[in-house]
Design an enzyme around this catalytic site. Sequence first.
Site, mmCIF file in Angstrom:
data_model
loop_
_atom_site.group_PDB
_atom_site.id
_atom_site.type_symbol
_atom_site.label_atom_id
_atom_site.label_comp_id
_atom_site.label_asym_id
_atom_site.label_seq_id
_atom_site.Cartn_x
_atom_site.Cartn_y
_atom_site.Cartn_z
ATOM 1 C CB ALA A 141 -0.888 0.012 1.245
ATOM 2 C CE LYS A 142 5.426 4.688 -0.650
ATOM 3 N NZ LYS A 142 6.456 3.873 -0.112
#
Length: 431
Positions: free
Chosen positions: A121-122
């Site tokens: 994720a980011k």
Amino acid sequence: MASESTPTAGDTASERGEAPESALETARHQLNEAASLIDVDGNIVERLNYPAAVHEVTIPLERDDGSVEMYRGYRAQHDSVRGPYKGGLRFHPDVSREECIGLAMWMTWKCAVMDIPFGGAKGGVVVDPKDLSEAETERLTRRFANEMRSVIGPMTDIPAPDMGTGAQTMAWIMDAYSVQEAETTPGVVTGKPPVIGGSKGREEAPGRSVAIISREALNYYDYASEDTTVAVQGFGSVGANAARLLDDRGATVVAVSDVNGAAYDPDGLDTHEIPSHEEQPEAVTRHADETISNEAVLELDVDLLVPAAVGNVITEDNAADIRADLIVEGANGPTTFAADSILDDRGIPVIPDILANAGGVTVSYFEWLQDINRRAWSRERVNEELETEMTAAWEAVRREVEAHDASWRDGAYVVALSRIAEAHESRGLWP
Ligand code: GLU
């Protein structure tokens, strides 16, 4: 057939007036190239080209003068087949939906290369943190954490520091989340201060892993550390820790830089004397007898170049001018797909970000384990286990590089993709 495009158009994207390659474009090119090297189900590769979800919020911030400004925040969740989503949050003016997706994809591969049980994720907020006071940053962070509360959690998605964020940002998120959940939940973020469940050694871990992987790569190509010359672009957490560790191991660090330019000394800099961005922001050139430009750092005739500042700095515009023998990526995505193939043709090995800077997320994993067990590890244990994990990942990638006669990036992708594809095959597609 005659083209309608300008006949004088140049050879490179910038000469043609095109936008530079986005993180998402680079990530997709890399995925599909690596997929062509191994026997992997095309349907799984198709799924991996897309994020599972992208959350977008608007965050109202009351400025110190009483006015209210709206900011945009994102959290891209790419793939969670191997475990909870994991990845940093950045506060930067260039944050975008596309960039978050590309960076989230890299987190998926990074966790898989390291064989740690997380997905990718980011996220981030479109803001220049330099424009905010400390009190404003705290309000923005807490409100962002609250807007994201339903999509993050210690077993679902675990943010960490990235560009423009740090241990204090994580402490505010942990507090905001814990207050709302009415339960102190240290494992909701990593990269916290050790006093509230952060891990010793987390702060220097990405730089430490860059130094470990540089050592392995230099050995592989028969360089002795004592005779190695190094240039490091970026003197933040990753660049400064990597430069100092390489310096301590006997390398001659000839240049280190920040946004204002580089300190340069062909006889070697004392990297401990130059303040890192965390110690004193943007002060590198004030501690130098001789300075050169940031672009010139990339083109120095050194054994090892470590781009550890921002993405997209080695492009098709300058790849032909790189004179380093070896590149170890400290930043996420410093080399575009087009530049990669130029460097490959020129025989300059590039050790990819998803291996080299993976010490950050690896010690994040150690932190998460410590939080779950409510027991802190010593710095020695953290560093020893990081050394073990990094050398194991290096060996796994080296085997694929040799087996497929592939680039280091493709080798790392093959390791990651094989593990992810196997997990997808085993779990199947529901419903
Ligand atoms: N932001 C870091 C990275 O890009 C660390 C992520 C994490 O620890 O979750 O790898």
